[in-house]
Design a protein around this motif. Sequence first.
Motif, PDB file in Angstrom:
ATOM      1  N   VAL A   1       0.758  -1.086  -0.289  1.00  0.00           N
ATOM      2  CA  VAL A   1      -0.261  -0.010  -0.120  1.00  0.00           C
ATOM      3  C   VAL A   1       0.779   1.429  -0.076  1.00  0.00           C
ATOM      4  N   PHE A   2       0.344   2.233  -1.177  1.00  0.00           N
ATOM      5  CA  PHE A   2       1.061   3.250  -0.743  1.00  0.00           C
ATOM      6  C   PHE A   2       0.560   4.640  -0.637  1.00  0.00           C
ATOM      7  N   ASP A   3       0.628   5.596   0.522  1.00  0.00           N
ATOM      8  CA  ASP A   3      -0.181   6.941   0.334  1.00  0.00           C
ATOM      9  C   ASP A   3       0.304   8.103  -0.520  1.00  0.00           C
ATOM     10  N   SER A   4      -0.348   8.581  -1.041  1.00  0.00           N
ATOM     11  CA  SER A   4      -0.128   9.955  -2.113  1.00  0.00           C
ATOM     12  C   SER A   4      -1.303  10.881  -1.599  1.00  0.00           C
ATOM     13  N   GLY A   5      -1.108  11.922  -2.109  1.00  0.00           N
ATOM     14  CA  GLY A   5      -2.444  13.232  -2.228  1.00  0.00           C
ATOM     15  C   GLY A   5      -2.671  14.278  -1.297  1.00  0.00           C
TER      16      GLY A   5
ATOM     17  N   PRO B   1      11.886  16.291   1.851  1.00  0.00           N
ATOM     18  CA  PRO B   1      11.625  15.442   3.267  1.00  0.00           C
ATOM     19  C   PRO B   1      10.590  14.876   3.727  1.00  0.00           C
ATOM     20  N   ILE B   2       9.701  14.357   5.170  1.00  0.00           N
ATOM     21  CA  ILE B   2       9.073  13.117   4.329  1.00  0.00           C
ATOM     22  C   ILE B   2       8.065  13.451   5.741  1.00  0.00           C
TER      23      ILE B   2
ATOM     24  N   GLY C   1      14.508  14.354   6.368  1.00  0.00           N
ATOM     25  CA  GLY C   1      14.708  13.306   5.416  1.00  0.00           C
ATOM     26  C   GLY C   1      16.101  13.434   4.827  1.00  0.00           C
ATOM     27  N   PRO C   2      16.945  12.449   4.193  1.00  0.00           N
ATOM     28  CA  PRO C   2      16.492  11.389   3.379  1.00  0.00           C
ATOM     29  C   PRO C   2      15.845  10.653   3.124  1.00  0.00           C
TER      30      PRO C   2
ATOM     31  N   ALA D   1       8.498   4.624   3.280  1.00  0.00           N
ATOM     32  CA  ALA D   1       9.202   4.817   4.776  1.00  0.00           C
ATOM     33  C   ALA D   1       8.065   6.290   5.566  1.00  0.00           C
ATOM     34  N   GLY D   2       7.062   6.379   5.035  1.00  0.00           N
ATOM     35  CA  GLY D   2       6.545   7.930   4.915  1.00  0.00           C
ATOM     36  C   GLY D   2       6.803   8.760   3.444  1.00  0.00           C
TER      37      GLY D   2
END
Length: 470
Positions: free
Chosen positions: A260-264, A347-348, A338-339, A282-283
């Motif tokens: 699963v990947f988060d985005s948006g 940034p994360i 980050g990295p 990792a975020g």
Amino acid sequence: MEQWRWPSRYDDDDRPTDGQPYWFPYRETMPPEEREAAILERVRDVMRWCWERAPFYRRKWSEAGVSPETIRTLEDFERVPVVTKEELRSTQAEHPPFGDYLCVDEAEVVHVHGTSGTTGRPTAFGISRDDWRVIANEHARVLWAMGVRPSDTVFIASFFSLYMGSWGVLIGAERLGARVFPFGAGVPGQTRRAVMWCREIRPTTFYSTPAYALHLSEVAEDMGVDPREFGLRRLFFSGEPGASIPSIRGKIERLYGAEVFDSGSMAEISPWMNLAESAARAGMLVWQDMVYTEVCDPRTLRRVPYGAEGTPVYTTLHRRSQPMVRLLSNDLTRWEAGPSACGRTYPILPRGIYGRIDDMFTIRGENVYPSAIDDVVMALPGYGGEHRIVISRQEAMDELVVRIEYDDATRVAGEAAIDALRRRAETELRTVLGVGAKIALVPPGTLERTEFKARRVVDDRDLWREARAT
């Protein structure tokens, strides 16, 4: 940096080889200080473009005593007043249809999208042909970072209407060279057909909201189909918090046997995939050379240090038709420097976007975010797949009631199992929230499912006030 110029230009035939992890190797891995120096120059370019063409920005900045020429550092840029969604709606009402922040001739607008207007006047997005290419190219970069390649098939299970999410994924995947199945959502019976098509086509990549992926798995189960039979390798989401909430993320990964990947971020600043995970998972990465993002203190609207919590403020760096300069999101996140483990030096956001400031409610002096309740409830053994958060009032005191469906196994086990689930939910919610919640357990299938964004919070305090007033 690769292809970094104003106005932005793209070679639509160029893409990395399959074994290359980066679309733009240097641009994505460069020292952050060097990137920020380039961003400062680009910010000034964008501000000049807006100053010369948009009465909205020239008026707003003049009143604040700032101009493109007064911005010499990114710290100076924090003095530029933020733009709110209310301002965008207001200027579009006064200067229909696109407002006086449209920076190209209206004849150059070739795509019109917008908001639904469920909470007020809808906002119209006027997108030029060049900006449509910007969105496609930048989204292709992000999908590449997730591991999508031309050999993949991307199944898009969300509305193809005003909603920019579906269209952004479609043109990004096409630009990358992948096979695309723009299936859509929202038509009666369409979810059952989605199950059949996924079994038949066996797409490798799936896009929707987290709530819809959970709904699809339930429908598949009712049809006697294991979602793992779809053969998915990855699912990526936007539109609502969830994909970065461990309990929701873990459940979807178990159901589908896929990553699963988060985005948006926000449709107004498309390319909205400027916040998105890479294959490192990792975020969410903050793709700063796409849309410059400042995580700000909600009171001062100045950047907070890395490690702190705040609300994202966005500035588009490539859009020319309706540029956004310091658009206030009112979302809630925490950022780190980050990295990332993937080697990108952005940034994360370790927990993604996990709520909205205006979604927060207060129960007996404690600030409560719906996403914190979601995380607890969806991790409960015996959870049946849906819940509602009800804010009510008994006399002068606000009350929090959480309605939770239990699953079939709990139903079969009987009252003792149901009571044990209720006690566990009460204990874990009190531990996390710092305030007690009343738990109302209901049988499987009681609560309505959604084919789009989940709407789980019900505030009936106004009904109580109206009743007291009569």
